[in-house]
Structure formats: C-alpha cells, structure tokens
Design a protein around this motif. Structure first.
Motif, PDB file in Angstrom:
ATOM      1  N   PRO A  84      26.855 -39.415  18.515  1.00  0.00           N
ATOM      2  CA  PRO A  84      25.822 -38.691  18.712  1.00  0.00           C
ATOM      3  C   PRO A  84      25.480 -37.606  17.727  1.00  0.00           C
ATOM      4  O   PRO A  84      25.829 -36.328  18.383  1.00  0.00           O
ATOM      5  CB  PRO A  84      26.111 -38.337  20.333  1.00  0.00           C
ATOM      6  N   HIS A  85      25.006 -37.869  16.569  1.00  0.00           N
ATOM      7  CA  HIS A  85      24.758 -36.962  15.715  1.00  0.00           C
ATOM      8  C   HIS A  85      23.485 -36.273  15.778  1.00  0.00           C
ATOM      9  O   HIS A  85      22.597 -36.198  16.708  1.00  0.00           O
ATOM     10  CB  HIS A  85      24.888 -37.591  14.087  1.00  0.00           C
ATOM     11  N   SER A  86      23.308 -34.995  15.097  1.00  0.00           N
ATOM     12  CA  SER A  86      22.091 -34.469  15.140  1.00  0.00           C
ATOM     13  C   SER A  86      21.135 -34.793  14.552  1.00  0.00           C
ATOM     14  O   SER A  86      21.367 -35.938  13.643  1.00  0.00           O
ATOM     15  CB  SER A  86      22.349 -32.877  14.579  1.00  0.00           C
ATOM     16  N   ASP A  87      19.956 -34.646  14.660  1.00  0.00           N
ATOM     17  CA  ASP A  87      18.797 -35.493  14.098  1.00  0.00           C
ATOM     18  C   ASP A  87      18.943 -35.428  12.492  1.00  0.00           C
ATOM     19  O   ASP A  87      18.744 -36.420  11.843  1.00  0.00           O
ATOM     20  CB  ASP A  87      17.248 -34.918  14.406  1.00  0.00           C
ATOM     21  N   GLU A  88      19.282 -34.239  11.995  1.00  0.00           N
ATOM     22  CA  GLU A  88      19.372 -34.115  10.585  1.00  0.00           C
ATOM     23  C   GLU A  88      20.490 -34.815   9.815  1.00  0.00           C
ATOM     24  O   GLU A  88      20.478 -35.647   8.877  1.00  0.00           O
ATOM     25  CB  GLU A  88      19.708 -32.646  10.198  1.00  0.00           C
ATOM     26  N   ASP A  89      21.576 -34.933  10.668  1.00  0.00           N
ATOM     27  CA  ASP A  89      22.876 -35.966  10.323  1.00  0.00           C
ATOM     28  C   ASP A  89      22.554 -37.404  10.413  1.00  0.00           C
ATOM     29  O   ASP A  89      22.738 -38.225   9.538  1.00  0.00           O
ATOM     30  CB  ASP A  89      23.888 -35.420  11.054  1.00  0.00           C
ATOM     31  N   LYS A  90      21.671 -37.631  11.301  1.00  0.00           N
ATOM     32  CA  LYS A  90      21.179 -39.253  11.356  1.00  0.00           C
ATOM     33  C   LYS A  90      20.260 -39.415  10.323  1.00  0.00           C
ATOM     34  O   LYS A  90      20.476 -40.531   9.733  1.00  0.00           O
ATOM     35  CB  LYS A  90      20.323 -39.154  12.851  1.00  0.00           C
ATOM     36  N   LYS A  91      19.609 -38.514  10.006  1.00  0.00           N
ATOM     37  CA  LYS A  91      18.446 -38.819   8.761  1.00  0.00           C
ATOM     38  C   LYS A  91      19.322 -38.800   7.361  1.00  0.00           C
ATOM     39  O   LYS A  91      19.074 -40.026   6.703  1.00  0.00           O
ATOM     40  CB  LYS A  91      17.550 -37.496   8.800  1.00  0.00           C
ATOM     41  N   THR A  92      20.368 -38.213   7.215  1.00  0.00           N
ATOM     42  CA  THR A  92      21.430 -38.402   6.181  1.00  0.00           C
ATOM     43  C   THR A  92      22.039 -39.537   6.118  1.00  0.00           C
ATOM     44  O   THR A  92      22.176 -40.340   5.175  1.00  0.00           O
ATOM     45  CB  THR A  92      22.326 -37.179   6.025  1.00  0.00           C
ATOM     46  N   LEU A  93      22.431 -40.022   7.259  1.00  0.00           N
ATOM     47  CA  LEU A  93      23.337 -41.298   7.326  1.00  0.00           C
ATOM     48  C   LEU A  93      22.549 -42.417   7.097  1.00  0.00           C
ATOM     49  O   LEU A  93      22.890 -43.206   6.523  1.00  0.00           O
ATOM     50  CB  LEU A  93      23.866 -41.380   8.827  1.00  0.00           C
TER      51      LEU A  93
END
Length: 218
Positions: A84-93
């Motif tokens: 469950p990453h933050s939205d920003e981290d999900k975007k980077t992933l």
C-alpha cells in the motif's frame, strides 16, 4: 614429394599440426633452429588460446550474474505493486515499470551486446526518477549491484580496452596464428631442401609423415 603449402586452418587444427610437427622433427638435428622457432611461437599461440578460453568462460559467468540481478530487480518491482504505497510512490513505480517494458521486460534474453546497452539505458533512466521510492523499499539494493555487474561484463568483453592500453596483455591466438603458420612453412621448406639433397631416411620419413597430416587437413 612436393613442397608443403599450408591451407587455411582453424586455430585448433594449427595447434595440433604444430605439435605433431615438433614431435616428428624433434630427432632431426638438421632442422633444429627452425624447429626452435616453431616451439617458441607455439608457446605464445597456446597462451593466446588459453586467454581466449578464459575470457569466453568469464563472459558467460558474468552474464549470468547480471541476468540474475536484473531478474531479481524486476520480480521485486512486481511485488511492490501489492504494497500500500502512497499515490506518488505508485506513480513512480508505474514509471519504473514502463521504463523496463520500453527496454524489454525480457531484457535477460537479449543478445549479450544488446543486453549491455539495454541495462545501461535502463539504469540511466531510472536515475532520472524520484529516488525516494527506491530508498523506501528493497528496490534500492538492486541498482548498484546491476550497475557493477554490467560494468564487470563490459570489462570482460573488452569494451574497456583503451583504459588498459598500458597493461601487459597476452596476444590472442588469432594474432599469433600467422606467425606460427610462417614458422611452420619455413621449417617445411628447410626440411624439403634437406630431403632433396640427402639420403637420410629419417628426414624423408619425417617429411612424408607431415605431408600426410597436411593432406588430411585439406
């Protein structure tokens, strides 16, 4: 009896011929200076053969290392999408995943030289992203290992030759092959000349044996 002319030989054939020639001519005092030249050149030739074999073995081993590391990184990346990453981290992933797809999700199946370039480009683009996403999980541990493994492979593949120009490197077998061929032909010419003017049965027998060996190589 005719003067022996060597056909174009593969390195292993040339080595075998030289070794057979040395064995056959060893007892003949008349050709010792030319035979010594063949022996000395063969020694350098065999060093070159060993160097080539070691380099090839090393490249295969290093290629497997970087393959495992790249595969491990990609598997870890896939696992991170379940966290469950933050939205920003999900975007980077997601951006990381797109970069991998762009350079080939099956990057380890590429031809070795193409894989080298693909890994270099992959690492370059990953370094342009927000690095916090790598530092917050296990992904960060893979990147320096992949970079080092790719550099080690390039080093073994000879892409850093200019940086090693001052090093004492053994010449490759292919570079010595012509010199070994010439030394053998010089020996055969000398042996032929003795056979023409001498009744020495050992010389005639040695020349005939070498003729048979060379004839089988044509």
């Amino acid at each position: 009896m005719e003067l022996i002319n060597l056909p174009r030989l593969r390195n292993k054939q040339l080595q075998t011929l030289a070794e057979d020639t040395i064995r056959i001519c060893q007892p003949l005092t008349e050709v010792q200076p030319a035979l010594l030249k063949v022996k000395a050149t063969l020694d350098r030739f065999k060093l070159g053969m060993i160097k080539g074999q070691v380099s090839a073995t090393e490249k295969v081993s290093l290629d497997r290392v970087r393959d495992r590391l790249v595969s491990g990184f990609i598997h870890d990346l896939k696992a991170e999408f379940y966290f469950p990453h933050s939205d920003e981290d999900k975007k980077t992933l997601t951006e990381v995943n797109q970069i991998i797809k762009k350079h080939g999700s099956s990057i380890v199946r590429l031809p070795q030289n193409e894989e080298t370039a693909a890994i270099d480009n992959l690492l370059f683009e990953l370094k342009q992203l927000n690095q916090s996403v790598f530092e917050g999980n296990g992904l960060s541990r893979w990147l320096p290992l992949i970079e080092d493994a790719n550099a080690a492979y390039k080093n073994a593949a000879g892409e850093f030759v200019d940086e090693k120009a001052g090093a004492a490197l053994v010449m490759s077998a292919s570079m010595v092959a012509m010199e070994l061929t010439v030394s053998l032909e010089n020996l055969y010419t000398l042996l032929f000349a003795h056979a023409k003017v001498s009744d020495n049965e050992s010389i005639h027998s040695a020349y005939s044996k070498i003729e048979e060996i060379v004839s089988a190589l044509n």
